[in-house]
Design a protein around this motif. Structure first.
Motif, PDB file in Angstrom:
ATOM      1  N   CYS A  22      25.322 -15.282  56.891  1.00 32.13           N
ATOM      2  CA  CYS A  22      24.124 -14.462  57.107  1.00 32.13           C
ATOM      3  C   CYS A  22      24.343 -13.426  58.210  1.00 32.13           C
ATOM      4  O   CYS A  22      24.069 -12.236  58.021  1.00 32.13           O
ATOM      5  N   TYR A  23      24.850 -13.879  59.352  1.00 28.51           N
ATOM      6  CA  TYR A  23      24.988 -12.961  60.477  1.00 28.51           C
ATOM      7  C   TYR A  23      26.144 -11.986  60.302  1.00 28.51           C
ATOM      8  O   TYR A  23      26.107 -10.873  60.823  1.00 28.51           O
ATOM      9  N   TYR A  24      27.167 -12.382  59.548  1.00 27.03           N
ATOM     10  CA  TYR A  24      28.242 -11.444  59.234  1.00 27.03           C
ATOM     11  C   TYR A  24      27.695 -10.297  58.395  1.00 27.03           C
ATOM     12  O   TYR A  24      27.986  -9.118  58.643  1.00 27.03           O
ATOM     13  N   VAL A  82      24.526  -9.388  58.209  1.00 27.57           N
ATOM     14  CA  VAL A  82      23.588  -8.632  59.038  1.00 27.57           C
ATOM     15  C   VAL A  82      24.336  -7.591  59.850  1.00 27.57           C
ATOM     16  O   VAL A  82      23.938  -6.413  59.916  1.00 27.57           O
ATOM     17  N   SER A  83      25.427  -8.002  60.487  1.00 28.16           N
ATOM     18  CA  SER A  83      26.227  -7.087  61.295  1.00 28.16           C
ATOM     19  C   SER A  83      26.788  -5.944  60.455  1.00 28.16           C
ATOM     20  O   SER A  83      26.741  -4.770  60.848  1.00 28.16           O
ATOM     21  N   ALA A  84      27.296  -6.276  59.272  1.00 26.22           N
ATOM     22  CA  ALA A  84      27.866  -5.250  58.393  1.00 26.22           C
ATOM     23  C   ALA A  84      26.793  -4.277  57.918  1.00 26.22           C
ATOM     24  O   ALA A  84      27.036  -3.059  57.843  1.00 26.22           O
ATOM     25  N   THR A  85      25.611  -4.782  57.617  1.00 26.08           N
ATOM     26  CA  THR A  85      24.517  -3.922  57.154  1.00 26.08           C
ATOM     27  C   THR A  85      24.065  -2.960  58.247  1.00 26.08           C
ATOM     28  O   THR A  85      23.858  -1.762  57.996  1.00 26.08           O
ATOM     29  N   VAL A  86      23.911  -3.455  59.463  1.00 24.69           N
ATOM     30  CA  VAL A  86      23.496  -2.609  60.578  1.00 24.69           C
ATOM     31  C   VAL A  86      24.526  -1.516  60.834  1.00 24.69           C
ATOM     32  O   VAL A  86      24.183  -0.346  61.040  1.00 24.69           O
ATOM     33  N   TYR A 110      18.893 -12.564  57.374  1.00 25.18           N
ATOM     34  CA  TYR A 110      19.656 -12.007  56.252  1.00 25.18           C
ATOM     35  C   TYR A 110      18.740 -11.333  55.236  1.00 25.18           C
ATOM     36  O   TYR A 110      18.988 -10.196  54.802  1.00 25.18           O
ATOM     37  N   LEU A 111      17.653 -12.010  54.869  1.00 27.86           N
ATOM     38  CA  LEU A 111      16.744 -11.452  53.869  1.00 27.86           C
ATOM     39  C   LEU A 111      16.023 -10.218  54.392  1.00 27.86           C
ATOM     40  O   LEU A 111      15.810  -9.247  53.658  1.00 27.86           O
ATOM     41  N   ILE A 138      21.251 -14.707  67.135  1.00 27.14           N
ATOM     42  CA  ILE A 138      22.704 -14.837  67.251  1.00 27.14           C
ATOM     43  C   ILE A 138      23.076 -15.564  68.540  1.00 27.14           C
ATOM     44  O   ILE A 138      23.961 -16.433  68.548  1.00 27.14           O
ATOM     45  N   VAL A 139      22.407 -15.231  69.631  1.00 20.89           N
ATOM     46  CA  VAL A 139      22.675 -15.912  70.899  1.00 20.89           C
ATOM     47  C   VAL A 139      22.357 -17.400  70.784  1.00 20.89           C
ATOM     48  O   VAL A 139      23.085 -18.258  71.311  1.00 20.89           O
ATOM     49  N   MET A 140      21.279 -17.732  70.079  1.00 25.23           N
ATOM     50  CA  MET A 140      20.920 -19.138  69.880  1.00 25.23           C
ATOM     51  C   MET A 140      22.018 -19.881  69.125  1.00 25.23           C
ATOM     52  O   MET A 140      22.361 -21.025  69.477  1.00 25.23           O
TER      53      MET A 140
END
Length: 339
Positions: free
Chosen positions: A213-215, A217-221, A129-130, A248-250
């Motif tokens: 965090c991963y939500y 990350v996905s939105a930023t990408v 995230y950071l 994410i897979v982990m």
């Protein structure tokens, strides 16, 4: 969730007594479990030791982010090297064979390594995230910052694994008689409060943080891709996407492995443990133990740097170029620790 709920099926029989009593399962079932534990333990030890050797051999892999992965490998080695052998030996014996002290040590260490693993996966999510969503903060992160986050994960594990030893809940053999965990036979206020606290602090909270965090990350990408400005961002996107995909897979595999076990925990806490099917009571925790050996597979499959390192080790190369050249500056999480 670490091994909190092995005793979810404690109502299966009244013949199970502590430390060497009659087991709720047949010797054949014990032998099958022992075979699984031995196989899983060997695979886990070998694969995680290979991961550590990769970090030792290729300095390009020794980044701040991957230092978290090194700590994860140690948690898996801890479970495979200590927990699996003791449990397998007891299954072959047909009952717990290491006495009261061995039961306390076994249960505490398994919960310690399990909770440390959950905490470290949360640290990985925070790092992603950071690095991707808040590069203004990510670029200011130092190795001391990462060390503090990792230390927090370990200290949290120390606290929760030591509580049953000092009296908040307790450890005892499970209904198979060959493994020790939280004592479900004393389903009192102490046990219920401890279980609910562990579920909240070490399952719901970490998963919420990971999802957030991963939500983002996905939105930023997606936002960067839509505006065609990936190249202008101060991030090595090729490398970061590999690491993020691996992370994410982990997390997904963590959910797949531990969800059945969590269901057993909640069932036993809010329902009647006697109604839990025997196959579910034994298979759910064994399925969760697979988390010790699937992480190394994820590292290699989802990250090309790890794949190159594995190829380099197989070919016995003394050095292999792993770093992805980039014209943009690297964040702390990308920089080798030796620099």
């Amino acid at each position: 969730m670490p091994d909190l709920c092995f005793d979810a099926y404690s109502g299966l029989t009244n013949d199970v007594t502590l430390y060497g009593g009659k087991s709720a399962f047949t010797q054949l079932e014990h032998n099958i479990v022992a075979g699984y534990l031995i196989t899983a333990g060997v695979i886990s030890l070998f694969s995680n030791i290979v991961v550590l050797l990769m970090f030792w051999k290729f300095k390009e892999l020794r980044t701040a982010t991957n230092f978290i992965i090194i700590n994860l490998a140690f948690t898996d080695i801890g479970v495979a090297g200590i927990g699996y052998p003791m449990s397998a030996a007891s299954d072959i014996h047909g009952s717990w064979k290491f006495g009261y002290a061995g039961c306390q040590i076994y249960a505490a260490l398994n919960i310690f390594f399990g909770m440390a693993s959950i905490g470290l996966l949360t640290v990985v999510a925070i790092d992603r995230y950071l690095t991707i969503c808040r590069p203004d903060i990510g670029q200011k992160m130092t190795m001391q910052s990462y060390n503090l986050l990792i230390l927090a994960a370990w200290l949290n594990a120390v606290f929760w694994s030591s509580m049953p030893v000092v009296g908040w809940a307790s450890y005892a053999p499970d209904p198979t008689g060959a493994t020790c965990t939280i004592n479900w036979r004393q389903n009192d206020v102490s046990f219920i409060s401890y279980t609910m606290a562990v579920i909240a602090v070490n399952f719901v909270l970490p998963l919420s943080a990971m999802f957030y965090c991963y939500y983002n990350v996905s939105a930023t990408v997606k936002r960067y891709k839509a505006s065609n400005c990936l190249d202008s961002a101060n991030i090595d996107w090729s490398d970061q996407m590999d690491v993020t995909k691996m992370s994410i897979v982990m997390i997904i595999m963590f959910l797949v492995a531990w969800s059945p076990y969590s269901i057993v925990c909640l069932w036993a806490s809010f329902g009647d443990p006697k109604t839990i099917p025997a196959p579910m009571a034994i298979i759910a925790p064994l399925f969760a133990k697979s988390s010790t050996f699937y992480n190394p597979c994820i590292y290699v499959i989802a990250n090309k740097k790890f794949r190159r390192a594995i190829i380099g080790m197989v070919r016995c190369q003394t050095r292999q170029r792993i770093t992805i050249n980039s014209q943009v500056p690297m964040t702390t999480s990308q920089q080798p620790l030796t620099q």
